[in-house]
Design a protein around this motif. Structure first.
Motif, PDB file in Angstrom:
ATOM      1  N   GLY A   1      47.451 121.654  33.952  1.00 39.79           N
ATOM      2  CA  GLY A   1      48.906 121.632  34.064  1.00 39.79           C
ATOM      3  C   GLY A   1      49.662 121.189  32.842  1.00 39.79           C
ATOM      4  N   GLY A   2      48.951 120.878  31.775  1.00 37.73           N
ATOM      5  CA  GLY A   2      49.625 120.453  30.558  1.00 37.73           C
ATOM      6  C   GLY A   2      49.845 118.945  30.504  1.00 37.73           C
ATOM      7  N   PRO A   3      50.303 118.437  29.355  1.00 35.79           N
ATOM      8  CA  PRO A   3      50.443 116.986  29.175  1.00 35.79           C
ATOM      9  C   PRO A   3      51.551 116.356  30.008  1.00 35.79           C
ATOM     10  CG  PRO A   3      51.334 118.163  27.300  1.00 35.79           C
ATOM     11  CD  PRO A   3      50.643 119.186  28.136  1.00 35.79           C
ATOM     12  N   ASP A   4      52.477 117.155  30.504  1.00 38.29           N
ATOM     13  CA  ASP A   4      53.588 116.610  31.282  1.00 38.29           C
ATOM     14  C   ASP A   4      53.453 116.914  32.773  1.00 38.29           C
ATOM     15  OD1 ASP A   4      54.900 115.550  29.020  1.00 38.29           O
ATOM     16  OD2 ASP A   4      55.679 117.534  28.528  1.00 38.29           O
ATOM     17  N   ALA A   5      52.232 117.123  33.219  1.00 41.64           N
ATOM     18  CA  ALA A   5      52.001 117.408  34.635  1.00 41.64           C
ATOM     19  C   ALA A   5      52.382 116.193  35.484  1.00 41.64           C
ATOM     20  CB  ALA A   5      50.540 117.763  34.870  1.00 41.64           C
ATOM     21  N   PRO A   6      53.104 116.393  36.595  1.00 43.45           N
ATOM     22  CA  PRO A   6      53.434 115.278  37.486  1.00 43.45           C
ATOM     23  C   PRO A   6      52.207 114.848  38.290  1.00 43.45           C
ATOM     24  CG  PRO A   6      54.229 117.334  38.402  1.00 43.45           C
ATOM     25  CD  PRO A   6      53.681 117.673  37.043  1.00 43.45           C
ATOM     26  N   VAL A   7      51.991 113.556  38.342  1.00 45.86           N
ATOM     27  CA  VAL A   7      50.808 113.012  39.028  1.00 45.86           C
ATOM     28  C   VAL A   7      51.244 111.875  39.945  1.00 45.86           C
ATOM     29  CG1 VAL A   7      48.507 112.022  38.771  1.00 45.86           C
ATOM     30  CG2 VAL A   7      49.408 113.544  36.983  1.00 45.86           C
ATOM     31  N   VAL A   8      50.674 111.850  41.149  1.00 47.80           N
ATOM     32  CA  VAL A   8      50.804 110.705  42.046  1.00 47.80           C
ATOM     33  C   VAL A   8      49.429 110.041  42.150  1.00 47.80           C
ATOM     34  CG1 VAL A   8      51.345 109.893  44.368  1.00 47.80           C
ATOM     35  CG2 VAL A   8      52.663 111.774  43.363  1.00 47.80           C
ATOM     36  N   PHE A   9      49.409 108.743  41.903  1.00 47.44           N
ATOM     37  CA  PHE A   9      48.187 107.953  42.017  1.00 47.44           C
ATOM     38  C   PHE A   9      48.242 107.190  43.342  1.00 47.44           C
ATOM     39  CE2 PHE A   9      49.123 108.628  37.591  1.00 47.44           C
ATOM     40  CZ  PHE A   9      47.890 108.895  37.007  1.00 47.44           C
TER      41      PHE A   9
ATOM     42  N   PHE B   1      53.262 105.907  41.352  1.00 45.35           N
ATOM     43  CA  PHE B   1      52.147 105.031  41.688  1.00 45.35           C
ATOM     44  C   PHE B   1      52.339 104.411  43.073  1.00 45.35           C
ATOM     45  CE2 PHE B   1      53.160 104.886  37.173  1.00 45.35           C
ATOM     46  CZ  PHE B   1      51.972 105.326  36.601  1.00 45.35           C
ATOM     47  N   VAL B   2      51.332 104.578  43.911  1.00 49.69           N
ATOM     48  CA  VAL B   2      51.318 103.992  45.251  1.00 49.69           C
ATOM     49  C   VAL B   2      50.431 102.749  45.223  1.00 49.69           C
ATOM     50  CG1 VAL B   2      50.572 104.387  47.638  1.00 49.69           C
ATOM     51  CG2 VAL B   2      51.769 106.193  46.382  1.00 49.69           C
ATOM     52  N   MET B   3      50.808 101.745  45.983  1.00 46.16           N
ATOM     53  CA  MET B   3      50.011 100.523  46.070  1.00 46.16           C
ATOM     54  C   MET B   3      48.838 100.711  47.028  1.00 46.16           C
ATOM     55  SD  MET B   3      51.104  96.659  47.302  1.00 46.16           S
ATOM     56  CE  MET B   3      51.801  96.150  45.716  1.00 46.16           C
ATOM     57  N   GLY B   4      47.679 100.192  46.633  1.00 45.94           N
ATOM     58  CA  GLY B   4      46.523 100.134  47.514  1.00 45.94           C
ATOM     59  C   GLY B   4      46.271  98.727  48.005  1.00 45.94           C
ATOM     60  N   ASN B   5      45.463  98.596  49.030  1.00 47.10           N
ATOM     61  CA  ASN B   5      45.176  97.265  49.579  1.00 47.10           C
ATOM     62  C   ASN B   5      44.468  96.373  48.557  1.00 47.10           C
ATOM     63  OD1 ASN B   5      42.988  99.211  50.152  1.00 47.10           O
ATOM     64  ND2 ASN B   5      41.946  97.504  51.143  1.00 47.10           N
ATOM     65  N   HIS B   6      43.605  96.945  47.721  1.00 46.01           N
ATOM     66  CA  HIS B   6      42.930  96.139  46.710  1.00 46.01           C
ATOM     67  C   HIS B   6      43.902  95.672  45.631  1.00 46.01           C
ATOM     68  CE1 HIS B   6      38.597  96.317  47.758  1.00 46.01           C
ATOM     69  NE2 HIS B   6      39.016  97.351  48.477  1.00 46.01           N
TER      70      HIS B   6
ATOM     71  N   PHE C   1      53.574  95.418  37.022  1.00 48.25           N
ATOM     72  CA  PHE C   1      53.216  96.760  37.468  1.00 48.25           C
ATOM     73  C   PHE C   1      52.768  96.728  38.925  1.00 48.25           C
ATOM     74  CE2 PHE C   1      49.890  99.992  38.105  1.00 48.25           C
ATOM     75  CZ  PHE C   1      50.604 101.147  37.834  1.00 48.25           C
ATOM     76  N   LEU C   2      51.858  95.824  39.239  1.00 52.58           N
ATOM     77  CA  LEU C   2      51.352  95.735  40.613  1.00 52.58           C
ATOM     78  C   LEU C   2      52.456  95.344  41.593  1.00 52.58           C
ATOM     79  CD1 LEU C   2      47.997  93.878  39.883  1.00 52.58           C
ATOM     80  CD2 LEU C   2      48.252  96.282  40.492  1.00 52.58           C
ATOM     81  N   ALA C   3      53.353  94.474  41.163  1.00 50.84           N
ATOM     82  CA  ALA C   3      54.398  93.975  42.055  1.00 50.84           C
ATOM     83  C   ALA C   3      55.454  95.022  42.369  1.00 50.84           C
ATOM     84  CB  ALA C   3      55.061  92.744  41.438  1.00 50.84           C
ATOM     85  N   THR C   4      55.538  96.061  41.567  1.00 47.42           N
ATOM     86  CA  THR C   4      56.594  97.064  41.757  1.00 47.42           C
ATOM     87  C   THR C   4      56.050  98.421  42.209  1.00 47.42           C
ATOM     88  OG1 THR C   4      56.504  97.575  39.379  1.00 47.42           O
ATOM     89  CG2 THR C   4      58.131  95.958  40.100  1.00 47.42           C
ATOM     90  N   LEU C   5      54.808  98.464  42.673  1.00 49.81           N
ATOM     91  CA  LEU C   5      54.235  99.719  43.161  1.00 49.81           C
ATOM     92  C   LEU C   5      54.925 100.173  44.441  1.00 49.81           C
ATOM     93  CD1 LEU C   5      50.449  98.904  42.646  1.00 49.81           C
ATOM     94  CD2 LEU C   5      51.813 100.519  41.313  1.00 49.81           C
ATOM     95  N   ASP C   6      55.013 101.479  44.628  1.00 51.49           N
ATOM     96  CA  ASP C   6      55.585 102.044  45.850  1.00 51.49           C
ATOM     97  C   ASP C   6      54.580 101.969  46.994  1.00 51.49           C
ATOM     98  OD1 ASP C   6      58.060 102.907  44.721  1.00 51.49           O
ATOM     99  OD2 ASP C   6      57.033 104.628  43.826  1.00 51.49           O
ATOM    100  N   LEU C   7      55.088 101.900  48.204  1.00 54.01           N
ATOM    101  CA  LEU C   7      54.231 101.974  49.391  1.00 54.01           C
ATOM    102  C   LEU C   7      53.992 103.418  49.815  1.00 54.01           C
ATOM    103  CD1 LEU C   7      55.549  98.984  51.527  1.00 54.01           C
ATOM    104  CD2 LEU C   7      53.334  99.172  50.358  1.00 54.01           C
ATOM    105  N   TRP C   8      54.890 104.317  49.430  1.00 55.77           N
ATOM    106  CA  TRP C   8      54.708 105.733  49.730  1.00 55.77           C
ATOM    107  C   TRP C   8      55.591 106.548  48.793  1.00 55.77           C
ATOM    108  CZ3 TRP C   8      59.361 107.893  51.428  1.00 55.77           C
ATOM    109  CH2 TRP C   8      60.289 107.000  51.970  1.00 55.77           C
ATOM    110  N   VAL C   9      55.205 107.800  48.625  1.00 55.15           N
ATOM    111  CA  VAL C   9      55.960 108.735  47.794  1.00 55.15           C
ATOM    112  C   VAL C   9      56.082 110.046  48.562  1.00 55.15           C
ATOM    113  CG1 VAL C   9      55.879 110.174  45.717  1.00 55.15           C
ATOM    114  CG2 VAL C   9      55.317 107.739  45.560  1.00 55.15           C
TER     115      VAL C   9
END
Length: 263
Positions: A26-34, A64-69, A158-166
């Motif tokens: 998708g190229g260098p500007d591909a949108p990614v959700v982690f 970026f979505v937050m995980g339990n870990h 970074f960890l404190a501002t992660l989303d819970l869902w996207v």
């Protein structure tokens, strides 16, 4: 078109390979959700967070979505919390099975002898009593202080501002899953981070296609109403990115796209 990467668990080299596959497709500007669980178990949680933060700061269209870990790591460093009520076994985050020790090691807090635990009568909850670093035994509070000094503030923020869902068009990205029948805005955050029972066996249409991780498999799998992208990277399996066009999906391999269809 949007890309997604499941649970990384400290596997920085595997993350690099997955990102290279995405860039090829998708190229260098591909949108990614982690999908969260960036830390624990693997050898380089620090390297994983460095890569994600660097990409964000470079203006990559990454979310970026937050995980339990990730939440367990954050709570340990900020509050000294070792346990989570959703872990019915009572294991401490510092237990090797959960992987907190490898996360701290990636920040230079390596142990030769490992952790010593106490077990309380409160449901058998496991509590750290001491931890060896370079031959010196640290108590729990001493270890928390050492962790606060070792972990960069940028990582904590970074960890404190992660989303819970996207949400993105017909797709809903979340770490573990959701409580069926409840609107996403009213979901219990603990369910979004931890749920399995009542979710994995549910076959109803949730509206959007739910893309999640958390429950380790050997390879990403499509169930019709949800797609699980946790391919077991935390246990040494490859980290397999997936691309979505609408509700259609493909895994990315060095040979190109492979359709990921419902079972």
């Amino acid at each position: 078109m949007i890309y997604a990467i499941g649970d990384i668990h400290g596997q920085a080299a595997a993350l690099d390979r997955a990102l290279a596959l995405i860039e090829t497709d998708g190229g260098p500007d591909a949108p990614v959700v982690f999908l969260g669980d960036y830390t624990d178990r693997g050898p380089d949680s620090r390297g994983v967070l460095d890569r994600l933060i660097d990409g964000r700061d470079a203006g990559r269209p990454w979310r970026f979505v937050m995980g339990n870990h990730d939440r367990m790591f954050l709570r340990f460093v900020t509050d000294g919390a070792q346990n989570d009520d959703r872990i019915k076994s009572g294991l401490s985050w510092m237990n090797r099975r959960l992987g907190g020790t490898t996360t701290l090691a990636s920040y230079g807090l390596r142990s030769r002898e490992g952790a010593a635990f106490l077990h309380t009568n409160n449901g058998g909850r496991e509590t750290l009593s001491s931890y060896d670093i370079d031959g010196r035994r640290l108590g729990p509070q001493e270890l928390v202080i050492a962790a606060r000094e070792a972990v960069p503030e940028a990582h904590i923020q970074f960890l404190a501002t992660l989303d819970l869902w996207v949400a993105d068009g017909p797709l809903l990205f979340v770490h573990a899953g959701l409580r069926p029948g409840i609107p996403i805005e009213r979901q219990d955050p603990d369910d979004l981070l931890w749920i399995r029972q009542g979710w994995l066996e549910d076959t109803r249409d949730h509206g959007p296609l739910v893309v999640h991780g958390h429950t380790a498999l050997d390879h990403p799998r499509h169930y019709g109403n949800r797609v699980n992208l946790d391919g077991g990277a935390g246990y040494g399996n490859p980290l397999v990115p997936v691309v979505f066009e609408g509700r259609e999906s493909w895994t990315l391999t060095p040979r190109g796209r492979v359709p990921l269809r419902p079972d």
